[in-house]
Each structure stands twice: as structure tokens, then as C-alpha cells.
Scaffold this active site. Structure first.
Site, PDB file in Angstrom:
ATOM      1  N   ASN A   1      41.404  93.560  75.485  1.00 39.09           N
ATOM      2  CA  ASN A   1      40.247  94.393  75.185  1.00 39.09           C
ATOM      3  C   ASN A   1      39.215  94.127  76.275  1.00 39.09           C
ATOM      4  O   ASN A   1      39.534  94.253  77.443  1.00 39.09           O
ATOM      5  CB  ASN A   1      39.741  94.115  73.764  1.00 39.09           C
ATOM      6  CG  ASN A   1      38.873  95.236  73.256  1.00 39.09           C
ATOM      7  OD1 ASN A   1      39.263  96.396  73.371  1.00 39.09           O
ATOM      8  ND2 ASN A   1      37.710  94.935  72.738  1.00 39.09           N
TER       9      ASN A   1
ATOM     10  N   GLU B   1      35.561 102.117  78.018  1.00 43.34           N
ATOM     11  CA  GLU B   1      35.182 100.711  77.796  1.00 43.34           C
ATOM     12  C   GLU B   1      34.828 100.055  79.114  1.00 43.34           C
ATOM     13  O   GLU B   1      35.027 100.646  80.178  1.00 43.34           O
ATOM     14  CB  GLU B   1      36.396  99.951  77.211  1.00 43.34           C
ATOM     15  CG  GLU B   1      36.283  99.553  75.752  1.00 43.34           C
ATOM     16  CD  GLU B   1      35.434  98.326  75.497  1.00 43.34           C
ATOM     17  OE1 GLU B   1      34.682  97.893  76.379  1.00 43.34           O
ATOM     18  OE2 GLU B   1      35.531  97.802  74.369  1.00 43.34           O
TER      19      GLU B   1
ATOM     20  N   ASP C   1      30.194  95.613  69.517  1.00 41.84           N
ATOM     21  CA  ASP C   1      31.305  95.778  70.471  1.00 41.84           C
ATOM     22  C   ASP C   1      30.922  95.087  71.781  1.00 41.84           C
ATOM     23  O   ASP C   1      30.654  93.894  71.792  1.00 41.84           O
ATOM     24  CB  ASP C   1      31.595  97.286  70.607  1.00 41.84           C
ATOM     25  CG  ASP C   1      33.000  97.571  71.076  1.00 41.84           C
ATOM     26  OD1 ASP C   1      33.441  96.931  72.031  1.00 41.84           O
ATOM     27  OD2 ASP C   1      33.671  98.458  70.511  1.00 41.84           O
TER      28      ASP C   1
ATOM     29  N   ARG D   1      46.842  93.585  72.828  1.00 40.64           N
ATOM     30  CA  ARG D   1      46.516  94.110  74.160  1.00 40.64           C
ATOM     31  C   ARG D   1      45.155  93.581  74.559  1.00 40.64           C
ATOM     32  O   ARG D   1      44.347  93.195  73.715  1.00 40.64           O
ATOM     33  CB  ARG D   1      46.486  95.638  74.141  1.00 40.64           C
ATOM     34  CG  ARG D   1      45.390  96.204  73.228  1.00 40.64           C
ATOM     35  CD  ARG D   1      44.966  97.590  73.670  1.00 40.64           C
ATOM     36  NE  ARG D   1      44.070  98.251  72.734  1.00 40.64           N
ATOM     37  CZ  ARG D   1      42.736  98.191  72.818  1.00 40.64           C
ATOM     38  NH1 ARG D   1      42.146  97.462  73.743  1.00 40.64           N
ATOM     39  NH2 ARG D   1      41.988  98.854  71.948  1.00 40.64           N
TER      40      ARG D   1
ATOM     41  N   ASN E   1      35.275  90.764  72.130  1.00 41.45           N
ATOM     42  CA  ASN E   1      34.267  91.642  72.713  1.00 41.45           C
ATOM     43  C   ASN E   1      33.062  90.847  73.196  1.00 41.45           C
ATOM     44  O   ASN E   1      33.042  89.626  73.123  1.00 41.45           O
ATOM     45  CB  ASN E   1      33.819  92.669  71.663  1.00 41.45           C
ATOM     46  CG  ASN E   1      34.590  93.979  71.789  1.00 41.45           C
ATOM     47  OD1 ASN E   1      34.745  94.506  72.884  1.00 41.45           O
ATOM     48  ND2 ASN E   1      35.077  94.486  70.684  1.00 41.45           N
TER      49      ASN E   1
END
Ligand SMILES: *[C@@H]1O[C@H](CO)[C@@H](O)[C@H](O)[C@H]1NC(C)=O
Ligand SMILES: *[C@@H]1O[C@H](CO)[C@@H](O)[C@H](O)[C@H]1NC(C)=O
Ligand SMILES: *[C@@H]1O[C@H](CO)[C@@H](O)[C@H](O)[C@H]1NC(C)=O
Length: 332
Positions: A135, A41, A236, A133, A184
Site C-alpha cells: 500500500n 495514491e 489514510d 500487496r 498508511n
């Protein structure tokens, strides 16, 4: 007579050349450059050092890829999963990272692997909320880090538990959007007056007016609807090219697609060799290589066999498009 044939051949060559130009999509080359990892990511191009950083969320690692030497180094954060990591402005080998629900400063010499880097916890988010958490995250035009969270337990997302935060220069979090499912996207327009955002399970890309001075966002609109455009899966991560168009990672549908940031019309899409695309960033010395991160943590046995490259980081060459600089963050 001879001159005529030279002219004739030249014209033919020009026509062929023009045709090649028009069908430039054929020249697009996709290369695996790193991995596979579990959930790559957050690609970030460091234009001062000509290095690409990215994270493996589940692997709790930050990576550094040098396109010139092809060497890859990493550091491991025992603090927790790493959703985002960006370099700190004016510092050598210092990063601001979202790890678990902590905002941390990481001291890492990217020339070598470091399994136990020194870290400092700067602040905490989602206090009192369980199973979330960090991202994705990005740096705004004024150098402030914005990073969001998501709910997740045993790799399964839990809806409505995340939030998007903006971090002030002293690290204090300000909650900007809440609740979100999976935070995102995150892109600012070149004019610094629009903010593009993706909450993945909303199946769209939204745009807010952005106040560059205060860092405020207001007046939300839907720019692009995935279902109306027949795109499978979710949106995303996202980046912006020099012309101001958005490039979007399509998790579950295996695409990277370009959207006109004004009209919301899809311009083109690139089919990737794996299905779960997590994010995109332009990099390389001319910022004309599109780096694409992907994941394999949501794939079953059959899919893993069909997609041996799932979880890799790819470089897409030959798009004929370049990106704008990615900023380092300012933090006290
Ligand atoms: C290449 O990466 C390895 C770790 O994978 C590191 O130990 C080594 O120092 C790196 N070499 C160079 C030339 O950067
Ligand atoms: C937008 O912000 C960037 C980064 O701070 C800056 O370089 C650029 O000049 C700004 N553009 C405008 C139109 O204000
Ligand atoms: C794996 O996932 C695919 C896509 O969701 C599904 O069609 C397939 O049945 C699954 N296979 C197994 C063995 O679970």
C-alpha cells in the site's frame, strides 16, 4: 481634510484586508488536475524537477504530472498493483516502487508514456503470505524507503495480514510493525525523532519515538482518535507541513484535516468533493499547493453517480500553508 479622508479610507481598507486574512479559508480553491483513476495514491513532489508523481494502485500505473504544462504521462507495471513509487536519489528516470509484494526498480523516462518499462526486482516481502500487496510508503530522513502491505481479495481488505517494512540501502526488508490491517500514513517529524503512522482500521494516528541513526521505532502512543473527533471513515495517507503539523487523508468521510502533531488537536478540516480520500502531499514551486489523491474502487453505483470526480487527483490552492521537501530514496 483631504489627508484625513485618505487616512480614513486607508484604515477601512486595512480592516477589510485583515478580515480577509482571517477568513482565508474562503479563498481555498479545489481543482481537479488529473483522472479520475480507480485508486490514486502516493503523491510525491519532486522539487528538483517540479513534477508530481502518484500511482493508480489498481490500474498498476505510475503517473507524472507537470503543473506548468498540465501534461500527464504514465507507465504501466505488468508486474502487479503499485502501492508506492518514489524517485531514486541521484538517478534520472529511476524509481523505487512497491508492486504486488515486490520491491522493484523502474526505469522510466517520465517525458513519455511507457507501457512496458524495464524493471528489476530488488526484494520480496510477505513471503509465504497470500493475498497481500503494497500500500503506501515514504522515504525516511536518512533516505530509506518504508512501505507497508495490506491483505486484500477482490478489493475487500482482509484484516491483520499486512506489515510495515523498512528497506535498507541494499533493498533488504526489515519488518517494523506486524500485523497491520492497512499500512498508511508515514511521516517523520522535522526533528527526526518522531514517526507518525496510520493503520487505517485502528481509526487513529499513532506516534513512535524514532532513532534516526538506527531507523528504530519504539514507545508507541495514540496521538489522534478519529471516532472521538467524530470523523466518519478511516485515516489514510498523511503528510507534514513546514510548521510540523500533520495533514491527513480521510477515506470514507471526504475530508482532509490538519492535526497538531504535539497536542493531537484537530486544527482545521477541508471538505473535498468526493468521499474516499487516499493521500496528500504538498507541492508546487513554493510547496504551498496541497495535492490530494482519491479513489473510487470502494464506491457503489449510486455513489459513483453522486461523485463523478471520485478517483481524481485534486490541487488545493490558497491554504496559506506550505510543506517541507519530500526526499528521494537511496538504494544501491
Ligand atoms: C505529454 O504527454 C503525452 C502522453 O500523455 C506524451 O506523449 C507527450 O510527449 C507529452 N508532451 C510533453 C510536451 O511533455
Ligand atoms: C532531519 O533530516 C533531514 C533530512 O535528512 C535533514 O535535512 C535535517 O537537517 C534533519 N534535522 C535535524 C534536526 O537533524
Ligand atoms: C451505496 O452505498 C451507500 C453508502 O454505504 C448506501 O447507503 C447505499 O444504500 C448503497 N446503494 C446501493 C445501491 O447499494
Amino acid at each position: 481634510m483631504k489627508n484625513f479622508s485618505v487616512l480614513f479610507i486607508s484604515i477601512i481598507l486595512i480592516i477589510i484586508y485583515e478580515f480577509e486574512e482571517c477568513s482565508s479559508k474562503k479563498d481555498v480553491k479545489i481543482e481537479q488536475i488529473a483522472g479520475p483513476y480507480i485508486c490514486a495514491e502516493g503523491p510525491h513532489w519532486d522539487e528538483k524537477k517540479n513534477l508530481l508523481y502518484f500511482v493508480d494502485v489498481v490500474g498498476q500505473k505510475i503517473f507524472c504530472y507537470n503543473p506548468e504544462t498540465k501534461n500527464i504521462t504514465h507507465t504501466y507495471l505488468k508486474n502487479g498493483q503499485v502501492g508506492v513509487a518514489v524517485p531514486i536519489l541521484g538517478k534520472n528516470n529511476e524509481f523505487l516502487a512497491g508492486s504486488g509484494t515486490d520491491l522493484v526498480r523502474v526505469f522510466w523516462d517520465t517525458r513519455v508514456d511507457d507501457k512496458g518499462p524495464r524493471i528489476e526486482i530488488i526484494s520480496k516481502v510477505d513471503v509465504g503470505v497470500e493475498n497481500t500487496r503494497f500500500n503506501d510508503g515514504k522515504v525516511d530522513p536518512k533516505g530509506r524507503l518504508w512501505a507497508g502491505t495490506m491483505g486484500e481479495k477482490n478489493y475487500v481488505p482482509i484484516p491483520d495480514k499486512g506489515s510495515l517494512y523498512r528497506f535498507e540501502y541494499d533493498g533488504t526488508p526489515t519488518k517494523m510493525i506486524s500485523p497491520v490491517d492497512i499500512s498508511n500514513g508515514l511521516v517523520w517529524s522535522h526533528t527526526n525523532d518522531s514517526f507518525y503512522y496510520i493503520d487505517s482500521f485502528a481509526y487513529n494516528i499513532v506516534v513512535y519515538n524514532y532513532d534516526d541513526t538506527t531507523g528504530g521505532i519504539y514507545n508507541k502512543h495514540t496521538l489522534f482518535d478519529l471516532k472521538k473527533n467524530n470523523i466518519k471513515g478511516i485515516a489514510d495517507g498523511m503528510t507534514i507541513d513546514r510548521a510540523g503539523n500533520l495533514w491527513v487523508a480521510n477515506h470514507g468521510g471526504g475530508l482532509v484535516f490538519q492535526v497538531d502533531s504535539k497536542t493531537g488537536k484537530m486544527i482545521q478540516s477541508i471538505a473535498m468533493p468526493v468521499s474516499d480520500i487516499t493521500s496528500v502531499a504538498f507541492g508546487g514551486p513554493n510547496k504551498d499547493i496541497l495535492y490530494v489523491t482519491t479513489a473510487k474502487d470502494k464506491l457503489n453505483e449510486t455513489q459513483l453517480q453522486e461523485q463523478p470526480l471520485a478517483g481524481s487527483v485534486f490541487a488545493v490552492y490558497g491554504l496559506g500553508i506550505s510543506g517541507s521537501p519530500m526526499l528521494s530514496c537511496k538504494i544501491k
